[in-house]
Design an enzyme around this catalytic site. Sequence first.
Site, mmCIF file in Angstrom:
data_model
loop_
_atom_site.group_PDB
_atom_site.id
_atom_site.type_symbol
_atom_site.label_atom_id
_atom_site.label_comp_id
_atom_site.label_asym_id
_atom_site.label_seq_id
_atom_site.Cartn_x
_atom_site.Cartn_y
_atom_site.Cartn_z
ATOM 1 N N HIS A 1 -2.362 2.775 23.514
ATOM 2 C CA HIS A 1 -3.859 2.644 23.289
ATOM 3 C C HIS A 1 -4.132 2.819 21.753
ATOM 4 C CE1 HIS A 1 -5.188 3.723 27.367
ATOM 5 N NE2 HIS A 1 -3.998 4.138 27.666
ATOM 6 N N GLU B 1 0.818 -0.953 41.627
ATOM 7 C CA GLU B 1 -0.329 0.160 41.598
ATOM 8 C C GLU B 1 -1.281 -0.525 42.561
ATOM 9 O OE1 GLU B 1 -2.221 0.960 37.877
ATOM 10 O OE2 GLU B 1 -3.422 2.570 38.671
ATOM 11 N N GLU C 1 -6.640 2.134 20.140
ATOM 12 C CA GLU C 1 -8.115 2.934 19.916
ATOM 13 C C GLU C 1 -7.999 4.418 19.352
ATOM 14 O OE1 GLU C 1 -6.915 2.096 22.795
ATOM 15 O OE2 GLU C 1 -7.668 3.492 24.393
ATOM 16 N N GLY D 1 -24.162 17.961 20.423
ATOM 17 C CA GLY D 1 -23.149 17.615 19.317
ATOM 18 C C GLY D 1 -22.091 18.345 18.544
ATOM 19 N N PRO E 1 -36.359 29.001 22.306
ATOM 20 C CA PRO E 1 -34.943 28.681 22.890
ATOM 21 C C PRO E 1 -33.990 29.101 21.990
ATOM 22 C CG PRO E 1 -36.408 26.557 23.034
ATOM 23 C CD PRO E 1 -36.976 27.647 22.184
ATOM 24 N N GLY F 1 -19.115 18.758 18.685
ATOM 25 C CA GLY F 1 -18.101 17.944 18.146
ATOM 26 C C GLY F 1 -18.181 17.477 16.784
ATOM 27 N N CYS G 1 -3.689 -1.443 27.802
ATOM 28 C CA CYS G 1 -3.200 -0.835 28.836
ATOM 29 C C CYS G 1 -3.349 -1.514 30.316
ATOM 30 C CB CYS G 1 -3.416 0.649 28.778
ATOM 31 S SG CYS G 1 -2.278 1.728 29.717
ATOM 32 N N ILE H 1 -21.316 31.860 32.300
ATOM 33 C CA ILE H 1 -20.121 32.960 32.909
ATOM 34 C C ILE H 1 -18.790 32.581 32.164
ATOM 35 C CG2 ILE H 1 -19.232 34.003 34.942
ATOM 36 C CD1 ILE H 1 -21.565 33.757 36.189
ATOM 37 N N TYR I 1 -15.870 9.662 34.869
ATOM 38 C CA TYR I 1 -16.943 9.892 34.939
ATOM 39 C C TYR I 1 -17.556 11.569 34.668
ATOM 40 C CZ TYR I 1 -17.689 5.354 37.275
ATOM 41 O OH TYR I 1 -17.770 4.185 37.555
ATOM 42 N N MET J 1 -3.786 -4.945 29.463
ATOM 43 C CA MET J 1 -2.711 -5.901 28.986
ATOM 44 C C MET J 1 -1.948 -6.107 30.602
ATOM 45 S SD MET J 1 0.878 -4.668 29.121
ATOM 46 C CE MET J 1 2.486 -5.204 28.114
HETATM 47 N N1 GLN Z 1 -2.997 2.329 35.671
HETATM 48 C C1 GLN Z 1 -2.347 1.751 34.824
HETATM 49 C C2 GLN Z 1 -0.894 2.678 34.514
HETATM 50 O O1 GLN Z 1 -0.760 3.586 35.079
HETATM 51 C C3 GLN Z 1 -2.966 1.647 33.463
HETATM 52 C C4 GLN Z 1 -3.221 2.964 32.732
HETATM 53 C C5 GLN Z 1 -4.337 2.722 31.731
HETATM 54 O O2 GLN Z 1 -4.804 1.808 31.409
HETATM 55 N N2 GLN Z 1 -4.084 3.884 30.924
HETATM 56 O O3 GLN Z 1 0.225 2.059 34.244
#
Ligand code: GLN
Length: 547
Positions: A508, A406, A510, A16, A191, A18, A382, A149, A54, A385
Amino acid sequence: MSKHIFVTGGVTSSLGKGIISASLGKLLQARGYRVTIQKFDPYINVDPGTLNPYEHGECYVTDDGAETDLDLGHYERFLNVPTSQANNVTTGRVYQTVINKERQGAYLGKTVQVIPHITDEIQRRMLYLGKKEDYDIVITEIGGTVGDIESQPYLEAIRQLRWKLGSSNCITIHLTLVPFLQAAGELKTKPTQHSVKELLENGIQPDILVCRTEYPLEKDLRRKIALFCNVNLNAVIEAIDVPNIYDVPLVMRKENLDKIVLSKLKLSSKVEPDLDQWNAFTDKLKNPSTTLHIGLVGKYVELQDAYKSISEAFIHAGARNDAKVKVHYIHSEHISEENVAEKLAHLDGVLVAPGFGERGIEGKFTTVKYVREHHIPFFGICLGMQCAVIEFARNVLGLEGANSTEMSSTTPHPVIDLMEEQKTITIKGGTMRLGAYQCTLKPGTKAADIYGADHIKERHRHRYEFNNDYKQQFERSGMIASGINPDSNLVEIVELKKHPWFVGVQFHPELKSTVMAPHPLFVGFVNAALEHKNVRESSTSKVAASS
Ligand code: GLN
């Protein structure tokens, strides 16, 4: 001149750093100092934009369009001050600069080496923000663990800076682990001692040790650590596990971390930190009036760090609504027509998450259809939507096979399509539509009402967009474009007229929610979820009363 604080980590990763850096930043800011926090990551990617969530959790995007480490999200959420590209440096970026300079002949005749060329470039970047802007204090978090390293050039840079700037302008805080050994029934300091030894081998004597621990560090143990690690007794700080990250500044305040830092930097600590607003927020978190259940439908749900900013934005918005938001992570690959009701019917609201690629996409469409038809509050971000747009095209407008290009390059109805300027781009790193863009809100819409404004600026990270060829059809059937980019005419927000709360945003939100300024869309969505819950509960109690 700015003062510099370096934060290194020892023993293990994930201690932690950050949050400790952000908490210290918060305390110093609350005493009136101008503070910024930057993160130096020892990996070779130029930025984390090309990393799978991930691997590295969420990719955090700044106003200036930098794709950065998720710790920058913590810095912004705690300090309520925007960061920028300069706040996140990687080994890849450092080497890229040095190699480009070498090609331009900047080092003609010289052998280019880690020391001094790489370490000089690291130091230049460490000092950059302090010189460019008028910060009193710059906190620099070094990613990774001491002993790796790839961390070595960073430690060498810190050693040299300490020598150049002096001990009252440059200090090091080392975050370590003091594990509890069940079999021995004891906390163990070895440690920590070894990790400090590792730092010393790199020429760095830490000034302060912050010790992560599950149990209180008694005086004797602190004395032992102080003696063997060569730090003052009051510079051994206990960082005990707390249930929520927003308590960490308060715990660090109790341990006097900010006071010790200021005394080492020879800065005044006369003004006590003003934490009234922060305390009010954490009090709200601890005593919510109710609990809401929100489903987050995405495909990276095994690793919750992939949606870090979303889960934090829910915490901010929950506190503002006097409610605890329990986020249920639902894998979109596990949602089908058969089980969708069982997965979603009991929820107070559903968010469909951002993402890339085809995996799990049909589960997202199924989710949107269900919440649209059952009037459950819906928030699409994003890709979320884009899914809302595709679902509406297929099931309301009757555009069979509608999709995003896409997911299907041969769809008969590309209601979401690659942005024009993206069509010639082949390079992957840093080439999406990134950073803050203007958006004009349509008067009288939910979006305009929620923001209480005509113009907003939000951060983007995508390549695809709403296809304006279909806009009229959508609007005629009740899905309206309530936010439009005034320069490019891109649709940034869609909403449904006949639904209690159905909003999809191409950006975004958020990324801009902070403790002091919860994002209006999250506040509005949580509020709608609260209403949904109340309506549902009052109708079930009516049914119960009449039977
Ligand atoms: N894959 C979608 C795009 O490139 C949405 C990207 C995202 O959700 N950040 O437009």
